[in-house]
Design an enzyme around this catalytic site. Structure first.
Site, short mmCIF file in Angstrom:
data_model
loop_
_atom_site.label_atom_id
_atom_site.label_comp_id
_atom_site.label_asym_id
_atom_site.label_seq_id
_atom_site.Cartn_x
_atom_site.Cartn_y
_atom_site.Cartn_z
N SER A 1 -3.86 4.72 5.60
CA SER A 1 -4.45 5.97 5.52
C SER A 1 -3.54 6.83 4.86
O SER A 1 -2.48 6.63 4.76
CB SER A 1 -5.07 6.43 6.76
OG SER A 1 -3.93 6.97 7.63
N LYS A 2 -4.15 8.14 4.89
CA LYS A 2 -3.23 9.18 4.20
C LYS A 2 -1.90 9.59 4.87
O LYS A 2 -0.80 9.83 4.11
CB LYS A 2 -4.01 10.41 4.19
CG LYS A 2 -5.10 10.49 2.99
CD LYS A 2 -5.45 11.82 2.64
CE LYS A 2 -6.52 11.86 1.62
NZ LYS A 2 -7.73 12.27 2.16
#
Ligand code: GLU
Length: 504
Positions: free
Chosen positions: A251-252
Site C-alpha cells: 500500500s501507500k
C-alpha cells in the site's frame, strides 16, 4: 470460441502496481493463448469515480506496452464498456431474475437489517441476511411498491455447495448457507459490484476472469448469479496478493506504488513490464528472468502462476531498469535526460550541441543510475566543484594521503598547463606522462587524478568525465562548468593550503 479476457479497473485512483500486474497477466494470457482483451470501466461508485482516472489508467496501460481490442476508447461489439452507461442492461436482467423468482425485493431498512443481524448473531445463526422479505406475497410487494417504499433487489441464494474452477487455486468449494442473500440492485437503482460484474462478464462473453485474489471471496456469490441468469461459468484465475517488504499488503505506506510515479522517475516501461510479470509467475528453470515483451508472451504459462503472495521489491525493479537503461537507444535516454535537466532548471536552451553534450553526461552516469531522473541529482556534481571543500572531504583526504598522491596532482597540473595540449585528444598521453613523472600506477595514479578532477573519490570513468568537462566548458553550458585545467589547478592550490601535507 476464442478466449476473451478483461481488465476491469475502477476509476477511483491511479493505476498502481497491483492492478497493473492484473492487467499484464490478462494481456499475457490473451497474447499467449490467443484471444481478445477487453477494458471495462467499473464506475458504478459515482461518488468516487472520476473520468480523469479512466484516462490516466488507459494512458499508463498503453505506456506499459499493453494493447486491447475492445474498450471505452476503441469501442467493440459488446459495448458500452463503462458500467455507468449500462444501468438499463442491469435493470433488464434484474427484472427477469425477479420474474423467475431467482431474486426478490427486500424492503428492510439499514437500521432494520442491523437490528436483525445483531439478533441473528446472538442466536448464533451463520446467515448474514435474515431474508425477512424472501417470501413476501406478490400482493404485499405490489402494495409496498405502490406506497413508494424504498427497496433493494436480492438474490435468492440456494443452499448447498458452490463449486468453481480456478486456474491458480484449483477447484474451490464454498457453502451457500453462509452467504446471505446478496444485494444485486441498490435502492437508488445502481447495481452492486458482484451483480454488475457477472452481467458484464456474461454479456461480454468473457471466457477467463483473471483478477486479484481479494475477489476470491466474492466469487461464490458471482457463481450463484451466473446460475440464476442461466449462463455458463467462465474459468477463474485469482492472482496472489502483492506484499510490501514487511510482508503486509502493498500500500501507500510502503512508498509510491503508482505507475505514474515510476514513469515520472524514469523507469522504462519494458523494465516495469518485465518486473510485474515476475510478481506471481516465474519463467522455466533454465531461463533468464530478463525477458523482452515477445519473450514474456512466448514463455508465459498460466500453470506456473503461483498462489503464494509475491513481494514487491523496489531494488529488483531498479535492477531490471538498470539493465534496460543500458540496452536503450541513446537517443531515447538523451531526450529524457534533457527533459529532467530542464525540469530542474539545470539546462535552459537546448540545441544539437547541448544534446550531444547531454549524451556524454548520460553515457558517463548511466551505469550508476537506478532510474533516469537521478541524472538531475548526479549531473550537478559536474559544476558544483569547490576545491577548498573537496580537499576537506574524508574520502578525498584519504586518497591524498596515499604516498605520492600529491605529486600526481602536481604533475597533472603541470602536464595540463603545457602549451598546445588538447585535453580530450591527448588525455591518455597526459596520464602516461603523469605516470612517468610521478612513478605511480594503478589506483595510486588514478585515485588522485579522480579526486583532483571531480572533488570526489568515486564516480564515472575518468576519460568520459574529461570529455564532459571540456564539452561543457566549450559550450559554456551550464555556465558554471569549469574546464579540466581550471579545476585541477584550483584543486592543486587548495591541496597545498588545506589538504594533507604532501610527502615530497
Ligand atoms: N473493479 C474491480 C477492481 O478494480 C475489478 C473486479 C474484477 O476484476 O472482477 O477491483
Amino acid at each position: 470460441m476464442r478466449n476473451r479476457l478483461r481488465f476491469a479497473p475502477s476509476p477511483t485512483g491511479e493505476l498502481h502496481v497491483g492492478n497493473a500486474r492484473t492487467a499484464v497477466f490478462n494481456w499475457l494470457f490473451a497474447k499467449k493463448y490467443g484471444g481478445a482483451l477487453v477494458i471495462r470501466i467499473e464506475d458504478t461508485d459515482l461518488a468516487r469515480s472520476d473520468s480523469r482516472f479512466e484516462d490516466l489508467i488507459c494512458r499508463n496501460l498503453k505506456w506499459l506496452g499493453l494493447d486491447w481490442q475492445e474498450g471505452p476508447d476503441c469501442g467493440g461489439t459488446f459495448g458500452p464498456y463503462r458500467q455507468s452507461s449500462r444501468t438499463a442492461i442491469y435493470a433488464r436482467h434484474a427484472e427477469s431474475l425477479l420474474e423467475k423468482g431467482a431474486a426478490y425485493r427486500c424492503f428492510c431498512s439499514e437500521e432494520e437489517l442491523g437490528r436483525q443481524a445483531r439478533e441473528a448473531r446472538r442466536a448464533g445463526a451463520a446467515r448474514k441476511c435474515p431474508a425477512t422479505c424472501r417470501n413476501l406475497p406478490a400482493g404485499e410487494v405490489a402494495q409496498r411498491l405502490k406506497d413508494s417504499r424504498p427497496s433493494v433487489i436480492r438474490l435468492r441464494v440456494r443452499s448447498g455447495k458452490i463449486v468453481f474452477q480456478d486456474l491458480v487455486h484449483g477447484e474451490m468449494t464454498f457453502d451457500g448457507a453462509v452467504l446471505g442473500d446478496p444485494i444485486l440492485v441498490r435502492s437508488n437503482g445502481m447495481p452492486t459490484y458482484n451483480y454488475a460484474v457477472v452481467v458484464d462478464d456474461g454479456l461480454m462473453k468473457i471466457s477467463h476472469v483473471v483478477r486479484g485474489d481479494d475477489h476470491l471471496s466474492n466469487t461464490p456469490r458471482q457463481v450463484l448469479i451466473y446460475e440464476a441468469l442461466g449462463w455458463p461459468l467462465p474459468v477463474f484465475a485469482h492472482l496472489s496478493t502483492i506484499l510490501g517488504p514487511d510482508r503486509t499488503r502493498l500500500s501507500k505506506r510502503h512508498g509510491a506504488t503508482s505507475l505514474r510515479h515510476f514513469r515520472d522517475e524514469g523507469v522504462l516501461p519494458e523494465a516495469l513490464l518485465n518486473y510485474l510479470t515476475l510478481l506471481g509467475w516465474a519463467p522455466g528453470e533454465d531461463q533468464s528472468e530478463i525477458l523482452s515483451p515477445e519473450e514474456l508472451v512466448a514463455s508465459f504459462d498460466i500453470e506456473r502462476v503461483s498462489k503464494s503472495s509475491a513481494v514487491f521489491d523496489i531494488h529488483k525493479l531498479y535492477f531490471f531498469n538498470r539493465h534496460y537503461l543500458k540496452e536503450c537507444e541513446p537517443s531515447r535516454t538523451v531526450e529524457w535526460a534533457v527533459a529532467y535537466l530542464m525540469q530542474e532548471g539545470l539546462l535552459e536552451e537546448v540545441d544539437s550541441g547541448v544534446r550531444q553534450w547531454v549524451g556524454l553526461v548520460v553515457e558517463a552516469f548511466l551505469p550508476g543510475l537506478d532510474h533516469l531522473s537521478q541524472i538531475s541529482r548526479m549531473a550537478p556534481q559536474l559544476w558544483s566543484f569547490e576545491a577548498e571543500r573537496a580537499v576537506q572531504d574524508e574520502g578525498v583526504r584519504q586518497v591524498l594521503s596515499l604516498p605520492g598522491a600529491a605529486r600526481v596532482v602536481e604533475e597533472l597540473r603541470n602536464q595540463l598547463s603545457r602549451e598546445g595540449r588538447d585535453v580530450v585528444r591527448d588525455w591518455s598521453s597526459i596520464v602516461q606522462s603523469v605516470k612517468a613523472a610521478s612513478g605511480q600506477k594503478g589506483r595510486k595514479l588514478f585515485h588522485p587524478i579522480r579526486v583532483a578532477l571531480t572533488g570526489k573519490d568515486s564516480g564515472p570513468e575518468l576519460d568520459k568525465l574529461v570529455r564532459i568537462f571540456e564539452g561543457g566548458s566549450q559550450l559554456e553550458l551550464p555556465r558554471r562548468i569549469k574546464d579540466c585545467r581550471e579545476r585541477i589547478s584550483e584543486f592543486h592550490s587548495a591541496m597545498l593550503s588545506h589538504g594533507p601535507k604532501p610527502d615530497h
